[in-house]
Design a protein around this motif. Structure first.
Motif, PDB file in Angstrom:
ATOM      1  N   TYR A 240     -31.334 -15.520  70.739  1.00 59.31           N
ATOM      2  CA  TYR A 240     -32.505 -14.812  70.709  1.00 59.31           C
ATOM      3  C   TYR A 240     -33.686 -15.268  71.559  1.00 59.31           C
ATOM      4  N   PRO A 241     -34.086 -16.575  71.443  1.00 55.01           N
ATOM      5  CA  PRO A 241     -35.245 -16.892  72.415  1.00 55.01           C
ATOM      6  C   PRO A 241     -35.003 -16.812  73.907  1.00 55.01           C
ATOM      7  N   SER A 242     -33.452 -17.082  74.170  1.00 54.45           N
ATOM      8  CA  SER A 242     -33.248 -16.815  75.500  1.00 54.45           C
ATOM      9  C   SER A 242     -33.115 -15.546  76.040  1.00 54.45           C
ATOM     10  N   LEU A 243     -32.827 -14.583  75.045  1.00 58.68           N
ATOM     11  CA  LEU A 243     -32.910 -13.306  75.341  1.00 58.68           C
ATOM     12  C   LEU A 243     -34.348 -12.692  75.673  1.00 58.68           C
ATOM     13  N   ILE A 244     -35.258 -13.008  74.853  1.00 58.64           N
ATOM     14  CA  ILE A 244     -36.572 -12.759  75.368  1.00 58.64           C
ATOM     15  C   ILE A 244     -36.968 -13.504  76.402  1.00 58.64           C
ATOM     16  N   ALA A 245     -36.477 -14.655  76.714  1.00 58.91           N
ATOM     17  CA  ALA A 245     -36.984 -15.392  78.199  1.00 58.91           C
ATOM     18  C   ALA A 245     -36.613 -14.728  79.137  1.00 58.91           C
ATOM     19  N   ALA A 246     -35.142 -14.171  78.947  1.00 48.92           N
ATOM     20  CA  ALA A 246     -34.629 -13.524  80.328  1.00 48.92           C
ATOM     21  C   ALA A 246     -35.383 -12.062  80.657  1.00 48.92           C
ATOM     22  N   ILE A 247     -35.454 -11.218  79.483  1.00 50.30           N
ATOM     23  CA  ILE A 247     -36.248 -10.004  79.564  1.00 50.30           C
ATOM     24  C   ILE A 247     -37.650 -10.132  80.240  1.00 50.30           C
ATOM     25  N   LYS A 248     -38.169 -11.165  79.849  1.00 49.88           N
ATOM     26  CA  LYS A 248     -39.546 -11.255  80.305  1.00 49.88           C
ATOM     27  C   LYS A 248     -39.387 -11.724  81.928  1.00 49.88           C
ATOM     28  N   GLN A 249     -38.636 -12.183  82.271  1.00 50.38           N
ATOM     29  CA  GLN A 249     -38.330 -12.123  83.824  1.00 50.38           C
ATOM     30  C   GLN A 249     -38.323 -10.995  84.750  1.00 50.38           C
ATOM     31  N   VAL A 250     -37.964  -9.696  84.132  1.00 49.33           N
ATOM     32  CA  VAL A 250     -38.053  -8.536  84.838  1.00 49.33           C
ATOM     33  C   VAL A 250     -39.514  -8.137  85.423  1.00 49.33           C
ATOM     34  N   TRP A 251     -40.387  -8.666  84.335  1.00 47.41           N
ATOM     35  CA  TRP A 251     -41.999  -8.486  84.572  1.00 47.41           C
ATOM     36  C   TRP A 251     -42.670  -9.783  84.961  1.00 47.41           C
ATOM     37  N   ARG A 252     -41.873 -10.705  85.505  1.00 49.68           N
ATOM     38  CA  ARG A 252     -42.471 -12.256  85.679  1.00 49.68           C
ATOM     39  C   ARG A 252     -43.864 -12.141  86.583  1.00 49.68           C
TER      40      ARG A 252
ATOM     41  N   PRO B  61     -48.809 -10.580  83.888  1.00 52.55           N
ATOM     42  CA  PRO B  61     -49.595 -11.492  82.914  1.00 52.55           C
ATOM     43  C   PRO B  61     -48.544 -11.625  81.919  1.00 52.55           C
ATOM     44  N   GLU B  62     -48.682 -12.790  81.248  1.00 56.30           N
ATOM     45  CA  GLU B  62     -47.736 -13.327  80.034  1.00 56.30           C
ATOM     46  C   GLU B  62     -47.903 -12.157  78.946  1.00 56.30           C
ATOM     47  N   THR B  63     -49.013 -11.668  78.819  1.00 55.06           N
ATOM     48  CA  THR B  63     -49.137 -10.675  77.437  1.00 55.06           C
ATOM     49  C   THR B  63     -48.271  -9.246  77.860  1.00 55.06           C
ATOM     50  N   VAL B  64     -48.214  -9.008  79.005  1.00 53.84           N
ATOM     51  CA  VAL B  64     -47.656  -7.937  79.550  1.00 53.84           C
ATOM     52  C   VAL B  64     -46.357  -7.963  79.283  1.00 53.84           C
TER      53      VAL B  64
ATOM     54  N   GLU C 157     -45.083  -7.997  75.683  1.00 57.41           N
ATOM     55  CA  GLU C 157     -45.300  -6.670  75.351  1.00 57.41           C
ATOM     56  C   GLU C 157     -44.199  -5.827  75.634  1.00 57.41           C
ATOM     57  N   ASN C 158     -43.869  -5.904  76.968  1.00 55.37           N
ATOM     58  CA  ASN C 158     -42.710  -5.161  77.390  1.00 55.37           C
ATOM     59  C   ASN C 158     -41.273  -5.559  76.804  1.00 55.37           C
ATOM     60  N   ALA C 159     -41.081  -6.757  76.699  1.00 57.35           N
ATOM     61  CA  ALA C 159     -39.873  -7.349  75.971  1.00 57.35           C
ATOM     62  C   ALA C 159     -39.481  -6.814  74.484  1.00 57.35           C
ATOM     63  N   GLN C 160     -40.718  -7.010  73.729  1.00 56.82           N
ATOM     64  CA  GLN C 160     -40.723  -6.614  72.373  1.00 56.82           C
ATOM     65  C   GLN C 160     -40.494  -5.001  72.336  1.00 56.82           C
ATOM     66  N   HIS C 161     -41.110  -4.300  73.357  1.00 58.78           N
ATOM     67  CA  HIS C 161     -40.941  -2.800  73.293  1.00 58.78           C
ATOM     68  C   HIS C 161     -39.313  -2.580  73.701  1.00 58.78           C
ATOM     69  N   LEU C 162     -38.869  -3.225  74.407  1.00 60.94           N
ATOM     70  CA  LEU C 162     -37.295  -3.068  74.911  1.00 60.94           C
ATOM     71  C   LEU C 162     -36.398  -3.328  73.572  1.00 60.94           C
ATOM     72  N   LEU C 163     -36.734  -4.501  72.891  1.00 59.40           N
ATOM     73  CA  LEU C 163     -36.019  -4.724  71.743  1.00 59.40           C
ATOM     74  C   LEU C 163     -36.111  -3.545  70.876  1.00 59.40           C
ATOM     75  N   ARG C 164     -37.187  -2.893  70.542  1.00 62.38           N
ATOM     76  CA  ARG C 164     -37.397  -2.098  69.639  1.00 62.38           C
ATOM     77  C   ARG C 164     -36.947  -0.665  69.830  1.00 62.38           C
ATOM     78  N   THR C 165     -36.890  -0.395  71.179  1.00 61.44           N
ATOM     79  CA  THR C 165     -36.418   1.091  71.585  1.00 61.44           C
ATOM     80  C   THR C 165     -34.929   1.151  72.091  1.00 61.44           C
ATOM     81  N   HIS C 166     -34.340  -0.068  72.291  1.00 67.09           N
ATOM     82  CA  HIS C 166     -32.725  -0.153  72.752  1.00 67.09           C
ATOM     83  C   HIS C 166     -32.050  -0.653  71.620  1.00 67.09           C
TER      84      HIS C 166
END
Length: 387
Positions: A150-162, A165-168, A171-180
């Protein structure tokens, strides 16, 4: 025939391993009357499944094995041609199953738009930190992962919006996990594939894994070498030699008294049943299917107290023995404790076998089966669930 759902399992890894055993158990649950399975693999011997189409995908020696850069993308391009070949000669693909992780299964994502299939991604360990892997995770219809990944998934997904800002990114990574469809799973073994019970007559050690350095065989060998020959018990080492692999490995076999070496044995179950103490030396094992097999067989399991999956599930001196990670003397102490007391081996082994009953593939992989078959649990009738 038009009502048959065509499922493709993609496997470019040239050697066997626990993740393939797990995926094989998952695919064995698929209803063959409504779903046709094609396995595109570089290692056909890993896929002993009933009623499947097997495509032996060659892996030439000139093909780069690098994990990044031009060599990596050249290898992915080569496998893309195999996907096109499969589509031309084996028909339209409805669901593609990535059996390893997006970094390895990248060709599925490169060809998704052209070939028009959905993707169910299986993740058996941590994924790499890259934007391309993050993009793959965004494109998969279903992602099933071991909790340790799980931690590596979050880290990789956040790279899409690298560049954001870190907060964005968060937020985008958590939204993806909730909606997919992202869902954790644990491995299991089917009733028909349960390991044979071990013996409780004389102490005997058993180790089974690949020779990759992180599997830790060197630690066990150091323990055995530091033990006087007169005090050693029989040791069976069953190993896989990874081919076309860039990661460091341990040399095997080695001339060490008391060790029997078995290279990818066909009779693995019989060899395990002749022992009764299972040694795990892996560093942060994502799950450890071989540990589950040992528990089911009633073996006394010795694992590192490293915070990995089984360390959190098992209890020292109750259903396993634990040692300090990478500590020769600590592992030696636990081995001595077990080998000097056959009743302790039996008591801990029986307790471990009792706990293992909760890890049957029919329950553990139900949601994965449903996702691959492109149906939801709510859409099934009670009779279908029972089947």
């Amino acid at each position: 025939m038009n009502n048959i759902n065509h499922i493709l399992v993609f496997d470019p890894i040239t050697y066997a391993g626990g993740s393939k055993v797990a995926t094989r158990e998952m695919m064995d649950l698929i209803n063959r009357k409504k779903h046709h399975i094609t396995i595109l693999t570089a290692n056909p011997s890993s896929w002993l499944l009933r009623n499947v189409e097997m495509i032996n995908m060659s892996h030439p020696k000139w093909l780069p094995i690098s994990e990044h850069g031009k060599g990596y993308w050249l290898r992915q391009l080569y496998f893309c041609f195999w996907l096109i070949y499969t589509r031309i000669f084996y028909g339209k693909i409805n669901m593609a199953v990535g059996a390893s992780g997006p970094g390895i299964d990248m060709p599925l994502y490169l060809m998704k738009g052209l070939l028009g299939y959905q993707i169910t991604q299986l993740i058996h360990g941590p994924v790499g930190l890259s934007r391309s892997i993050g993009l793959c995770l965004c494109k998969a219809q279903h992602v099933f992962y071991l909790k340790s990944a799980y931690p590596s998934l979050i880290a990789a997904i956040k790279q899409v919006w690298r560049k954001k800002p870190e907060t964005v990114q968060e937020e985008n990574a958590q939204h993806l996990l909730r909606t997919h469809h992202f869902e954790a799973f644990v491995n299991g073994i089917s009733e028909k594939n349960l390991p044979s019970p071990c013996q409780y007559e004389t102490p005997s050690l058993f180790w089974a894994a690949s020779l990759l350095k992180w599997k830790g065989l060197d630690l066990l060998l150091e323990v055995i070498n530091s033990t006087p020959e007169s005090n050693r018990v029989p040791v069976r080492v069953c190993y896989l030699l990874p081919e076309n692999n860039a990661l460091p490995t341990t040399k095997a076999p080695q001339d060490i008294k008391s060790i029997e070496w078995h290279h990818q044995p066909a009779q693995l179950d019989r060899l395990r049943s002749q022992s009764n103490i299972f040694i795990s030396t892996s560093h942060q094992e994502p799950f450890g299917l071989s540990i589950l097999e040992a528990l089911i067989a009633g073996m006394c399991v010795i694992i590192p107290s490293d915070g990995a999956f089984w360390d959190l599930v098992l209890t020292h001196n109750k259903n396993c023995l634990k040692y300090k990670p990478n500590d020769i003397s600590s592992l030696q102490q636990q081995i001595n404790k077990a080998t000097s007391n056959i009743q302790l081996i039996k008591t801990i082994g029986k307790a471990g076998a009792n706990l293992s009953q909760g890890y049957r593939s029919e329950q553990c992989y139900l949601n994965i089966k449903l996702a691959i078959e492109k149906r939801s649990l709510s859409a099934l009738s009670l009779d279908e669930v029972k089947q």
